[in-house]
Design a protein around this motif. Structure first.
Motif, mmCIF file in Angstrom:
data_model
loop_
_atom_site.group_PDB
_atom_site.id
_atom_site.type_symbol
_atom_site.label_atom_id
_atom_site.label_comp_id
_atom_site.label_asym_id
_atom_site.label_seq_id
_atom_site.Cartn_x
_atom_site.Cartn_y
_atom_site.Cartn_z
ATOM 1 N N GLU A 111 -16.726 51.346 187.965
ATOM 2 C CA GLU A 111 -15.680 51.104 188.646
ATOM 3 C C GLU A 111 -14.758 51.554 188.831
ATOM 4 O O GLU A 111 -13.592 52.042 188.926
ATOM 5 N N VAL A 112 -14.694 52.581 190.536
ATOM 6 C CA VAL A 112 -12.373 52.449 190.240
ATOM 7 C C VAL A 112 -12.917 52.457 191.571
ATOM 8 O O VAL A 112 -13.143 51.895 192.789
ATOM 9 N N HIS A 113 -11.020 52.383 191.439
ATOM 10 C CA HIS A 113 -10.273 51.601 192.263
ATOM 11 C C HIS A 113 -8.543 51.845 191.365
ATOM 12 O O HIS A 113 -8.213 51.472 190.555
ATOM 13 N N ASP A 114 -7.807 51.796 192.480
ATOM 14 C CA ASP A 114 -5.918 51.781 192.266
ATOM 15 C C ASP A 114 -5.964 53.178 191.745
ATOM 16 O O ASP A 114 -4.974 52.551 190.882
ATOM 17 N N GLY A 115 -6.195 53.958 191.398
ATOM 18 C CA GLY A 115 -6.076 54.874 190.423
ATOM 19 C C GLY A 115 -7.126 54.802 189.578
ATOM 20 O O GLY A 115 -6.610 56.314 188.709
ATOM 21 N N LEU A 116 -7.459 53.754 188.835
ATOM 22 C CA LEU A 116 -8.425 53.612 188.005
ATOM 23 C C LEU A 116 -9.797 53.858 187.707
ATOM 24 O O LEU A 116 -10.051 53.513 188.950
ATOM 25 N N GLU A 117 -10.379 53.749 186.386
ATOM 26 C CA GLU A 117 -11.616 53.932 186.822
ATOM 27 C C GLU A 117 -11.887 52.738 185.835
ATOM 28 O O GLU A 117 -11.652 52.673 184.054
ATOM 29 N N PHE A 118 -13.290 51.617 186.226
ATOM 30 C CA PHE A 118 -13.206 50.451 184.821
ATOM 31 C C PHE A 118 -14.411 50.785 184.237
ATOM 32 O O PHE A 118 -15.974 50.525 185.487
ATOM 33 N N TRP A 119 -14.711 51.072 183.599
ATOM 34 C CA TRP A 119 -16.295 51.450 182.422
ATOM 35 C C TRP A 119 -16.628 50.156 182.101
ATOM 36 O O TRP A 119 -15.984 49.298 181.356
ATOM 37 N N LYS A 120 -18.051 49.572 182.610
ATOM 38 C CA LYS A 120 -18.713 49.042 181.492
ATOM 39 C C LYS A 120 -20.145 49.805 180.536
ATOM 40 O O LYS A 120 -21.245 49.992 181.734
ATOM 41 N N LEU A 121 -19.980 49.178 179.479
ATOM 42 C CA LEU A 121 -20.879 50.318 178.551
ATOM 43 C C LEU A 121 -22.040 49.738 177.911
ATOM 44 O O LEU A 121 -21.198 48.146 176.849
ATOM 45 N N ILE A 122 -22.784 49.708 177.145
ATOM 46 C CA ILE A 122 -23.285 48.540 176.118
ATOM 47 C C ILE A 122 -23.867 49.609 175.246
ATOM 48 O O ILE A 122 -23.860 50.988 175.529
ATOM 49 N N THR A 123 -23.019 49.988 173.574
ATOM 50 C CA THR A 123 -23.681 51.131 172.895
ATOM 51 C C THR A 123 -23.620 50.171 171.357
ATOM 52 O O THR A 123 -23.952 48.483 171.060
ATOM 53 N N PHE A 124 -24.452 51.078 170.942
ATOM 54 C CA PHE A 124 -25.043 50.086 169.651
ATOM 55 C C PHE A 124 -25.309 50.686 168.195
ATOM 56 O O PHE A 124 -25.120 52.054 167.940
ATOM 57 N N GLY A 125 -24.032 49.860 167.101
ATOM 58 C CA GLY A 125 -23.383 50.253 166.516
ATOM 59 C C GLY A 125 -22.301 50.699 166.567
ATOM 60 O O GLY A 125 -21.579 50.589 167.730
ATOM 61 N N LYS A 126 -21.214 49.802 165.402
ATOM 62 C CA LYS A 126 -19.934 49.596 165.377
ATOM 63 C C LYS A 126 -19.037 50.968 165.255
ATOM 64 O O LYS A 126 -18.394 52.070 166.273
ATOM 65 N N SER A 127 -19.664 51.847 164.543
ATOM 66 C CA SER A 127 -19.932 53.521 164.274
ATOM 67 C C SER A 127 -19.418 54.311 165.750
ATOM 68 O O SER A 127 -18.977 55.527 166.221
ATOM 69 N N ASN A 128 -20.981 54.401 166.684
ATOM 70 C CA ASN A 128 -21.219 54.769 167.866
ATOM 71 C C ASN A 128 -20.046 54.005 168.812
ATOM 72 O O ASN A 128 -19.653 55.031 169.446
ATOM 73 N N LEU A 129 -19.684 52.935 168.714
ATOM 74 C CA LEU A 129 -18.741 52.087 169.232
ATOM 75 C C LEU A 129 -17.056 53.290 169.638
ATOM 76 O O LEU A 129 -16.502 53.462 170.484
ATOM 77 N N ASP A 130 -17.009 52.862 168.127
ATOM 78 C CA ASP A 130 -15.479 53.591 167.468
ATOM 79 C C ASP A 130 -15.489 54.976 168.311
ATOM 80 O O ASP A 130 -14.797 55.854 168.672
ATOM 81 N N LEU A 131 -16.751 55.789 168.104
ATOM 82 C CA LEU A 131 -16.810 57.059 168.406
ATOM 83 C C LEU A 131 -16.338 57.366 170.323
ATOM 84 O O LEU A 131 -15.731 58.229 170.677
ATOM 85 N N LEU A 132 -17.105 56.091 170.595
ATOM 86 C CA LEU A 132 -16.719 56.460 172.192
ATOM 87 C C LEU A 132 -15.198 56.410 172.653
ATOM 88 O O LEU A 132 -14.311 56.940 172.823
ATOM 89 N N LEU A 133 -14.814 55.208 171.967
ATOM 90 C CA LEU A 133 -13.508 54.695 172.421
ATOM 91 C C LEU A 133 -12.249 55.773 171.989
ATOM 92 O O LEU A 133 -11.556 55.398 172.660
ATOM 93 N N SER A 134 -12.900 56.729 170.649
ATOM 94 C CA SER A 134 -11.641 57.746 170.351
ATOM 95 C C SER A 134 -12.075 59.578 171.242
ATOM 96 O O SER A 134 -11.097 59.368 171.259
ATOM 97 N N LYS A 135 -12.995 59.505 171.991
ATOM 98 C CA LYS A 135 -13.318 60.653 172.610
ATOM 99 C C LYS A 135 -12.509 60.145 173.665
ATOM 100 O O LYS A 135 -11.975 60.887 174.936
#
Length: 222
Positions: A111-135
């Motif tokens: 969802e995009v508004h007010d100059g910002l992006e609002f993401w909702k995501l499903i990730t599998f595994g803590k390492s996958n989540l950490d890598l996603l946030l790092s990127k």
């Protein structure tokens, strides 16, 4: 393996999403096709705009902001209340969607508004989540992050359309109720008349409607 429902609010400088800061609109991106070799993404979205005069000004600035890579391919007016469907083309190389694609994130919404992006995501595994946030941090300015573990028994709410969670009976009742004007204002058919269509009591009909509505609302408000 843990499953995470992750919500990320971010500012992506240089992306078309930043342009929305100057407009009273919300954009819901619902699909994307990726062409990395052409540095291209073709996506579709629903645009809801309060001031309908803004819509074509926004599209003009969308294309103008990166003319070599951005283009509005199709615009369809869906209602007289400022709702539009758009099919657009944008750059792949510096996009957040590139991360989604390369990490093979299976479930996402934007969802995009007010100059910002609002993401909702499903990730599998803590390492996958950490890598996603790092990127994400490498490409954008992250404002907020909310992470919740998802119970496997509740994963169906994220994987399927809400309508597919209904029983055949519940689906039939909702579809007929909608077709006959039960959800109109004022209603074209009342609960008693609708119950006669299904040869059940008002109580039984209302129970089916409420259970079906709750299943759908649980998904939409998750």
């Amino acid at each position: 393996m843990n499953i995470y429902n992750t919500k990320v609010e971010l500012y992506h400088d240089g992306c078309w999403s930043s342009i929305t800061l100057n407009y009273t609109m919300k954009i819901y991106v619902n699909s994307a096709l990726f062409y990395p070799s052409k540095d291209k993404i073709i996506a579709s979205a629903i645009v809801k705009v309060k001031n309908r005069k803004e819509i074509y000004n926004f599209f003009y600035n969308f294309v103008k902001s990166y003319p070599a890579k951005r283009n509005i391919k199709r615009i369809i007016k869906l209602s007289n209340f400022g709702v539009y469907f758009i099919n657009y083309e944008t750059e792949y190389e510096f996009s957040i969607l590139r991360i989604i694609h390369e990490m093979e994130i299976p479930i996402w919404s934007l969802e995009v508004h007010d100059g910002l992006e609002f993401w909702k995501l499903i990730t599998f595994g803590k390492s996958n989540l950490d890598l996603l946030l790092s990127k994400f941090k490498q490409k954008s300015n992250i404002k907020t992050v909310e992470v919740k573990r998802v119970k496997k028994k509740n994963l169906s709410y994220a994987l399927v359309s809400p309508i597919n969670l209904l029983t055949d009976r519940q689906k039939d009742i909702l579809q007929e109720a909608y077709r006959l004007g039960y959800y109109n204002w004022p209603r074209k058919i009342d609960l008693y008349q609708l119950s006669k269509k299904f040869n059940i009591s008002k109580v039984a009909l209302l129970k089916n409607i409420r259970i079906a509505e709750k299943k759908i609302i649980d998904v939409l408000l998750e």
